[in-house]
Scaffold this motif. Structure first.
Motif, mmCIF file in Angstrom:
data_model
loop_
_atom_site.group_PDB
_atom_site.id
_atom_site.type_symbol
_atom_site.label_atom_id
_atom_site.label_comp_id
_atom_site.label_asym_id
_atom_site.label_seq_id
_atom_site.Cartn_x
_atom_site.Cartn_y
_atom_site.Cartn_z
ATOM 1 N N VAL A 273 2.988 -1.861 -2.341
ATOM 2 C CA VAL A 273 2.526 -2.189 -0.991
ATOM 3 C C VAL A 273 2.308 -3.686 -0.832
ATOM 4 O O VAL A 273 2.787 -4.299 0.128
ATOM 5 N N LEU A 274 1.601 -4.294 -1.767
ATOM 6 C CA LEU A 274 1.165 -5.678 -1.585
ATOM 7 C C LEU A 274 2.122 -6.723 -2.149
ATOM 8 O O LEU A 274 1.962 -7.909 -1.863
ATOM 9 N N ALA A 275 3.103 -6.321 -2.937
ATOM 10 C CA ALA A 275 4.096 -7.280 -3.445
ATOM 11 C C ALA A 275 5.475 -7.008 -2.865
ATOM 12 O O ALA A 275 6.179 -7.933 -2.475
ATOM 13 N N TYR A 276 5.872 -5.738 -2.795
ATOM 14 C CA TYR A 276 7.186 -5.384 -2.266
ATOM 15 C C TYR A 276 7.153 -5.003 -0.790
ATOM 16 O O TYR A 276 8.194 -4.836 -0.176
ATOM 17 N N PHE A 277 5.967 -4.799 -0.237
ATOM 18 C CA PHE A 277 5.780 -4.397 1.163
ATOM 19 C C PHE A 277 6.488 -3.081 1.480
ATOM 20 O O PHE A 277 7.087 -2.918 2.530
ATOM 21 N N LEU A 278 6.403 -2.136 0.566
ATOM 22 C CA LEU A 278 6.942 -0.793 0.763
ATOM 23 C C LEU A 278 5.768 0.147 1.016
ATOM 24 O O LEU A 278 4.729 0.044 0.393
ATOM 25 N N GLY A 279 5.929 1.075 1.918
ATOM 26 C CA GLY A 279 4.861 2.021 2.232
ATOM 27 C C GLY A 279 3.802 1.438 3.153
ATOM 28 O O GLY A 279 2.647 1.838 3.109
ATOM 29 N N ILE A 280 4.199 0.524 3.998
ATOM 30 C CA ILE A 280 3.247 -0.146 4.895
ATOM 31 C C ILE A 280 2.704 0.802 5.964
ATOM 32 O O ILE A 280 1.549 0.691 6.360
ATOM 33 N N CYS A 281 3.522 1.742 6.435
ATOM 34 C CA CYS A 281 3.092 2.640 7.508
ATOM 35 C C CYS A 281 1.823 3.411 7.134
ATOM 36 O O CYS A 281 0.828 3.343 7.856
ATOM 37 N N PRO A 282 1.792 4.154 6.025
ATOM 38 C CA PRO A 282 0.528 4.822 5.680
ATOM 39 C C PRO A 282 -0.556 3.834 5.259
ATOM 40 O O PRO A 282 -1.741 4.095 5.443
ATOM 41 N N PHE A 283 -0.160 2.693 4.699
ATOM 42 C CA PHE A 283 -1.142 1.678 4.303
ATOM 43 C C PHE A 283 -1.949 1.217 5.507
ATOM 44 O O PHE A 283 -3.169 1.117 5.446
ATOM 45 N N ALA B 172 -4.506 -7.499 5.336
ATOM 46 C CA ALA B 172 -3.363 -7.097 4.496
ATOM 47 C C ALA B 172 -2.706 -8.326 3.869
ATOM 48 O O ALA B 172 -2.343 -8.321 2.691
ATOM 49 N N GLY B 173 -2.575 -9.392 4.644
ATOM 50 C CA GLY B 173 -1.998 -10.625 4.115
ATOM 51 C C GLY B 173 -2.863 -11.243 3.022
ATOM 52 O O GLY B 173 -2.344 -11.714 1.998
ATOM 53 N N ILE B 174 -4.157 -11.239 3.224
ATOM 54 C CA ILE B 174 -5.070 -11.790 2.215
ATOM 55 C C ILE B 174 -5.038 -10.945 0.934
ATOM 56 O O ILE B 174 -5.022 -11.484 -0.172
ATOM 57 N N LEU B 175 -5.002 -9.622 1.092
ATOM 58 C CA LEU B 175 -4.889 -8.746 -0.082
ATOM 59 C C LEU B 175 -3.580 -9.007 -0.828
ATOM 60 O O LEU B 175 -3.549 -9.044 -2.060
ATOM 61 N N SER B 176 -2.518 -9.210 -0.080
ATOM 62 C CA SER B 176 -1.225 -9.499 -0.695
ATOM 63 C C SER B 176 -1.266 -10.811 -1.476
ATOM 64 O O SER B 176 -0.772 -10.896 -2.606
ATOM 65 N N LEU B 177 -1.870 -11.820 -0.882
ATOM 66 C CA LEU B 177 -2.009 -13.103 -1.582
ATOM 67 C C LEU B 177 -2.862 -12.951 -2.846
ATOM 68 O O LEU B 177 -2.571 -13.562 -3.878
ATOM 69 N N THR B 178 -3.886 -12.133 -2.753
ATOM 70 C CA THR B 178 -4.752 -11.900 -3.904
ATOM 71 C C THR B 178 -3.975 -11.251 -5.040
ATOM 72 O O THR B 178 -4.101 -11.647 -6.197
ATOM 73 N N PHE B 179 -3.147 -10.266 -4.702
ATOM 74 C CA PHE B 179 -2.374 -9.587 -5.738
ATOM 75 C C PHE B 179 -1.281 -10.479 -6.328
ATOM 76 O O PHE B 179 -0.799 -10.206 -7.423
ATOM 77 N N MET B 180 -0.902 -11.523 -5.629
ATOM 78 C CA MET B 180 0.069 -12.462 -6.198
ATOM 79 C C MET B 180 -0.513 -13.148 -7.431
ATOM 80 O O MET B 180 0.224 -13.598 -8.293
#
Length: 193
Positions: free
Chosen positions: A20-30, A178-186
């Motif tokens: 979800v947070l690196a590949y951006f797959l499964g965003i709809c249920p997320f 969601a963007g901040i979580l994604s940056l965190t997981f980077m």
């Protein structure tokens, strides 16, 4: 396949390359189910279950299709297995917990079209994982998906008590989080080297 340990495959799928947070797959249920912690947890468990079953079936299907020299049937076979597994999960949840079935709403049948589940089957095949490597990969992807849902749900529940400016209420603040979580997981990408 490189000689990767099962632990590394699990950590890689759950944190380093979170679907979800690196590949951006499964965003709809997320974005759709992460409003409440209880719903997010149960949706994560359902998706993890479907990922594991699909992964096991994909491993067997791939071996069979390679044996009969028909790898071109791989994608359609994976889709059929995923759809059948989701139908099974949907029937079990409807029978066991009608309240959960209603709270998940349209997102439960949409697991069928969740690209993260298909990606697990395709990625494990492309990476040439063994049977147990495939299980570790699917479990890691499911745990990572659930973790992303739970983190988002926790933040969104806390936002109900916060004084959020009107200009960013609703979808805007959700996408910012969601963007901040994604940056965190980077930050976990350093674990992969």
């Amino acid at each position: 396949m490189k000689s990767e340990s099962f632990w590394y495959i699990f950590i890689n799928a759950s944190l380093i390359n979170n679907f979800v947070l690196a590949y951006f797959l499964g965003i709809c249920p997320f974005l759709g189910v992460s409003g409440k912690m209880e719903t997010a947890t149960k949706m994560g468990a359902a998706v993890t279950f479907v990922m594991i079953i699909s992964s096991v079936c994909a491993y067997g299907i791939h071996a069979l299709l390679v044996a009969i020299n028909a790898p071109f049937l791989q994608l359609i076979s994976y889709i059929v297995v995923i759809a059948a597994t989701v139908q099974l999960v949907e029937m079990v949840i409807k029978k066991m917990s009608p309240a959960l079935f209603r709270s998940l709403g349209i997102f439960l049948p949409l697991i069928t079209t969740n690209c993260a589940i298909l990606a697990v089957a395709l990625f494990q095949t492309a990476k040439g994982y063994s049977f147990f490597g495939s299980l570790a990969f699917a479990l890691g992807a499911g745990v990572g998906f659930t973790l992303a849902l739970i983190l988002m749900a926790g933040v969104r529940e806390q936002l109900d008590f916060a004084d959020v400016p009107k200009v960013v209420k609703g979808t805007v603040i959700t996408l910012l989080i969601a963007g901040i979580l994604s940056l965190t997981f980077m930050g976990f990408s350093g674990l992969g080297s």
